[in-house]
Design a protein around this motif. Sequence first.
Motif, PDB file in Angstrom:
ATOM      1  N   LEU A  55       0.841  -1.199   0.000  1.00 30.64           N
ATOM      2  CA  LEU A  55       0.000   0.000   0.000  1.00 30.64           C
ATOM      3  C   LEU A  55       0.875   1.248   0.000  1.00 30.64           C
ATOM      4  CD1 LEU A  55      -2.616  -1.063   2.710  1.00 30.64           C
ATOM      5  CD2 LEU A  55      -3.015  -0.888   0.240  1.00 30.64           C
ATOM      6  N   PRO A  56       0.439   2.305  -0.705  1.00 26.73           N
ATOM      7  CA  PRO A  56       1.190   3.559  -0.642  1.00 26.73           C
ATOM      8  C   PRO A  56       1.270   4.046   0.805  1.00 26.73           C
ATOM      9  CG  PRO A  56      -0.612   3.710  -2.234  1.00 26.73           C
ATOM     10  CD  PRO A  56      -0.759   2.415  -1.507  1.00 26.73           C
ATOM     11  N   VAL A  57       2.248   4.811   1.109  1.00 22.62           N
ATOM     12  CA  VAL A  57       2.472   5.443   2.413  1.00 22.62           C
ATOM     13  C   VAL A  57       2.907   4.428   3.471  1.00 22.62           C
ATOM     14  CG1 VAL A  57       1.521   6.869   4.286  1.00 22.62           C
ATOM     15  CG2 VAL A  57       0.832   7.297   1.919  1.00 22.62           C
ATOM     16  N   VAL A  58       2.136   3.345   3.669  1.00 24.02           N
ATOM     17  CA  VAL A  58       2.425   2.408   4.752  1.00 24.02           C
ATOM     18  C   VAL A  58       3.348   1.266   4.335  1.00 24.02           C
ATOM     19  CG1 VAL A  58       0.298   2.926   5.994  1.00 24.02           C
ATOM     20  CG2 VAL A  58       0.332   1.047   4.364  1.00 24.02           C
ATOM     21  N   TYR A  98      -2.871   6.661   7.992  1.00 28.64           N
ATOM     22  CA  TYR A  98      -4.112   6.250   7.338  1.00 28.64           C
ATOM     23  C   TYR A  98      -4.698   7.394   6.506  1.00 28.64           C
ATOM     24  CZ  TYR A  98      -8.807   4.603   6.496  1.00 28.64           C
ATOM     25  OH  TYR A  98      -9.985   4.238   5.877  1.00 28.64           O
ATOM     26  N   TYR A  99      -4.759   8.590   7.088  1.00 30.92           N
ATOM     27  CA  TYR A  99      -5.330   9.718   6.347  1.00 30.92           C
ATOM     28  C   TYR A  99      -4.452  10.107   5.163  1.00 30.92           C
ATOM     29  CZ  TYR A  99      -8.841  10.041   9.956  1.00 30.92           C
ATOM     30  OH  TYR A  99      -9.875   9.749  10.809  1.00 30.92           O
ATOM     31  N   GLU A 100      -3.147   9.974   5.309  1.00 35.59           N
ATOM     32  CA  GLU A 100      -2.248  10.220   4.184  1.00 35.59           C
ATOM     33  C   GLU A 100      -2.461   9.158   3.102  1.00 35.59           C
ATOM     34  OE1 GLU A 100       2.515  10.767   3.287  1.00 35.59           O
ATOM     35  OE2 GLU A 100       1.835  10.760   5.362  1.00 35.59           O
ATOM     36  N   LEU A 101      -2.639   7.904   3.505  1.00 29.10           N
ATOM     37  CA  LEU A 101      -2.925   6.823   2.570  1.00 29.10           C
ATOM     38  C   LEU A 101      -4.221   7.102   1.818  1.00 29.10           C
ATOM     39  CD1 LEU A 101      -2.676   3.951   1.347  1.00 29.10           C
ATOM     40  CD2 LEU A 101      -3.702   3.091   3.473  1.00 29.10           C
ATOM     41  N   LEU A 102      -5.282   7.477   2.527  1.00 26.67           N
ATOM     42  CA  LEU A 102      -6.549   7.803   1.876  1.00 26.67           C
ATOM     43  C   LEU A 102      -6.379   8.921   0.857  1.00 26.67           C
ATOM     44  CD1 LEU A 102      -9.432   7.754   4.519  1.00 26.67           C
ATOM     45  CD2 LEU A 102      -9.106   6.258   2.548  1.00 26.67           C
ATOM     46  N   ALA A 103      -5.640   9.943   1.218  1.00 25.36           N
ATOM     47  CA  ALA A 103      -5.402  11.064   0.293  1.00 25.36           C
ATOM     48  C   ALA A 103      -4.712  10.573  -0.967  1.00 25.36           C
ATOM     49  CB  ALA A 103      -4.578  12.153   0.974  1.00 25.36           C
ATOM     50  N   GLN A 104      -3.732   9.692  -0.823  1.00 21.30           N
ATOM     51  CA  GLN A 104      -3.028   9.136  -1.986  1.00 21.30           C
ATOM     52  C   GLN A 104      -3.981   8.304  -2.848  1.00 21.30           C
ATOM     53  OE1 GLN A 104       0.263   9.227  -3.139  1.00 21.30           O
ATOM     54  NE2 GLN A 104       0.467  10.943  -1.724  1.00 21.30           N
TER      55      GLN A 104
END
Length: 106
Positions: free
Chosen positions: A65-68, A96-102
């Motif tokens: 997953l991106p970010v994580v 999580y919020y950064e992942l959602l944004a991506q």
Amino acid sequence: MTYHFSTVTADERRVADRDEVHYRARAFGPDARPHTLLVVNLSPHGLMARCDADFAEGDRLRIMLPVVGVAVAEIRWCLGGRMGVNFETAIDLASYYELLAQLMKK
């Protein structure tokens, strides 16, 4: 909020609501072969995805997953090409919020 699990459905036992997404992720199954998942909803604790592979309840996946990065997850249920998984370690809320944004950008 307190639930009595004997009278609560699986959906109501979720720790967090899921956010709808549409993201193709690379995953590696128990045999380490790569698979493509179409992630359709996500929370810090797990996700639901569509996949053509024949996985079973209890199988473990490594999902990119991106970010994580790599999220290790256990399949909790499989039905008709869909699966629900719980992450071994929850995603912290900032990530999580950064992942959602991506995922929303794509």
